[in-house]
Design a protein around this motif. Structure first.
Motif, PDB file in Angstrom:
ATOM      1  N   LEU A   7      -3.575   7.224  -4.497  1.00  0.00           N
ATOM      2  CA  LEU A   7      -3.607   7.765  -5.850  1.00  0.00           C
ATOM      3  C   LEU A   7      -4.939   8.425  -6.157  1.00  0.00           C
ATOM      4  CD1 LEU A   7      -2.014   4.791  -7.840  1.00  0.00           C
ATOM      5  CD2 LEU A   7      -0.848   6.753  -6.827  1.00  0.00           C
ATOM      6  N   ASP A   8      -4.911   9.411  -7.054  1.00  0.00           N
ATOM      7  CA  ASP A   8      -6.165   9.986  -7.525  1.00  0.00           C
ATOM      8  C   ASP A   8      -6.769   9.057  -8.582  1.00  0.00           C
ATOM      9  OD1 ASP A   8      -4.837  10.461  -9.974  1.00  0.00           O
ATOM     10  OD2 ASP A   8      -4.421  12.538  -9.469  1.00  0.00           O
ATOM     11  N   GLU A   9      -7.953   9.412  -9.078  1.00  0.00           N
ATOM     12  CA  GLU A   9      -8.659   8.504  -9.993  1.00  0.00           C
ATOM     13  C   GLU A   9      -7.891   8.264 -11.282  1.00  0.00           C
ATOM     14  OE1 GLU A   9     -12.927   8.169 -12.369  1.00  0.00           O
ATOM     15  OE2 GLU A   9     -12.763   9.451 -10.604  1.00  0.00           O
TER      16      GLU A   9
ATOM     17  N   GLY B 273       3.582  10.371  -6.598  1.00  0.00           N
ATOM     18  CA  GLY B 273       2.971   9.142  -6.095  1.00  0.00           C
ATOM     19  C   GLY B 273       2.779   8.109  -7.194  1.00  0.00           C
ATOM     20  N   GLY B 274       2.323   8.557  -8.358  1.00  0.00           N
ATOM     21  CA  GLY B 274       2.126   7.630  -9.473  1.00  0.00           C
ATOM     22  C   GLY B 274       3.421   7.016  -9.951  1.00  0.00           C
ATOM     23  N   GLU B 275       4.484   7.822  -9.974  1.00  0.00           N
ATOM     24  CA  GLU B 275       5.797   7.309 -10.395  1.00  0.00           C
ATOM     25  C   GLU B 275       6.336   6.315  -9.373  1.00  0.00           C
ATOM     26  OE1 GLU B 275       7.264  11.260 -12.893  1.00  0.00           O
ATOM     27  OE2 GLU B 275       7.706  11.074 -10.753  1.00  0.00           O
TER      28      GLU B 275
ATOM     29  N   GLN C 172       0.825  -1.210   0.000  1.00  0.00           N
ATOM     30  CA  GLN C 172       0.000   0.000   0.000  1.00  0.00           C
ATOM     31  C   GLN C 172       0.860   1.262   0.000  1.00  0.00           C
ATOM     32  OE1 GLN C 172      -3.046   0.122   3.000  1.00  0.00           O
ATOM     33  NE2 GLN C 172      -3.351   2.312   2.801  1.00  0.00           N
ATOM     34  N   LYS C 173       1.897   1.283   0.816  1.00  0.00           N
ATOM     35  CA  LYS C 173       2.760   2.472   0.901  1.00  0.00           C
ATOM     36  C   LYS C 173       4.065   2.257   0.141  1.00  0.00           C
ATOM     37  CE  LYS C 173       0.662   4.096   5.183  1.00  0.00           C
ATOM     38  NZ  LYS C 173       0.857   4.470   6.598  1.00  0.00           N
TER      39      LYS C 173
END
Length: 222
Positions: free
Chosen positions: A173-175, A145-147, A91-92
């Protein structure tokens, strides 16, 4: 591919407090399936992933992965089993922020004493697969975060595991980035990976790539 048979998992908080995390769990997942474990936080989803990965043992019952009765493994066998068969996306992310992208990705290979050329070949493959070649030398702490998630998925795939386990992979993450992650799962499923995702993110529910949704409520299958 994966069977959980009559699983009970209890944790002893102290002498007077024993928590039952899972009760009478029976699950069968076929090779190449993408299965979603759905339920609220604390429902037992992450515990199921830890049992499949031989990170923990059931109080009773049996966990079988392929031909391996992983619930019976001693710790050293469990470690070898994970290295050879399991890719885990936490998760993290569990990345080391002060190391570069490529250094984080190759960490699972270090105990294997591989030739440098073989490590480079494996690294190049996953960097290209998850479109992060241009980030290879950057420190993880400087990534979005996505990277960081792409790095975590690349690391999970560095050993070309048969099974991918993902624990609340879109929680941070965002949508838009969550949908990108789902696209990466599509690619992995197309490669024949067996994938288990523990999530309460509704984006995963009803997806055409999901073979089975298993709902868990307070440690019991709903």
């Amino acid at each position: 591919m994966i069977k959980l048979i009559d699983i009970v998992k209890k944790y002893e908080v102290n002498k007077n407090n024993i928590v039952t995390a899972l009760k009478d769990i029976n699950i069968e997942i076929k090779e190449g399936e993408l299965v979603v474990l759905k339920g609220a936080s604390g429902s037992g989803k992450s515990t199921i992933l830890s049992l499949i990965a031989a990170l923990s043992k059931p109080t009773s019952g049996e966990v079988i992965v392929g031909d391996n009765r992983v619930s019976k493994f001693p710790d050293n066998f469990a470690s070898d089993f994970r290295r050879d068969n399991i890719g885990f996306v936490f998760q993290k992310y569990n990345l080391i922020p002060t190391l570069s992208v490529k250094e984080n990705i190759i960490l699972p290979l270090l105990p294997m004493n591989l030739h440098v050329k073989e490590i480079e070949t494996k690294l190049e493959r996953v960097l290209k697969m998850f479109h992060i070649e241009h980030k290879a030398n950057q420190l993880v702490k400087n990534l979005s975060g996505g990277e960081q998630q792409r790095v975590a998925i690349a690391r999970a795939n560095i050993n070309t595991p048969k099974i991918i386990l993902a624990d609340e992979p879109t929680a941070n993450l965002d949508e838009k980035l969550s949908l990108h992650f789902i696209d990466m799962l599509k690619e992995l499923k197309a490669e024949g990976k067996t994938i288990v995702v523990a999530t309460h993110d509704p984006l995963f529910f009803g997806l055409d790539i999901v073979d089975k949704e298993i709902e868990i409520h307070q440690g019991v299958l709903s």
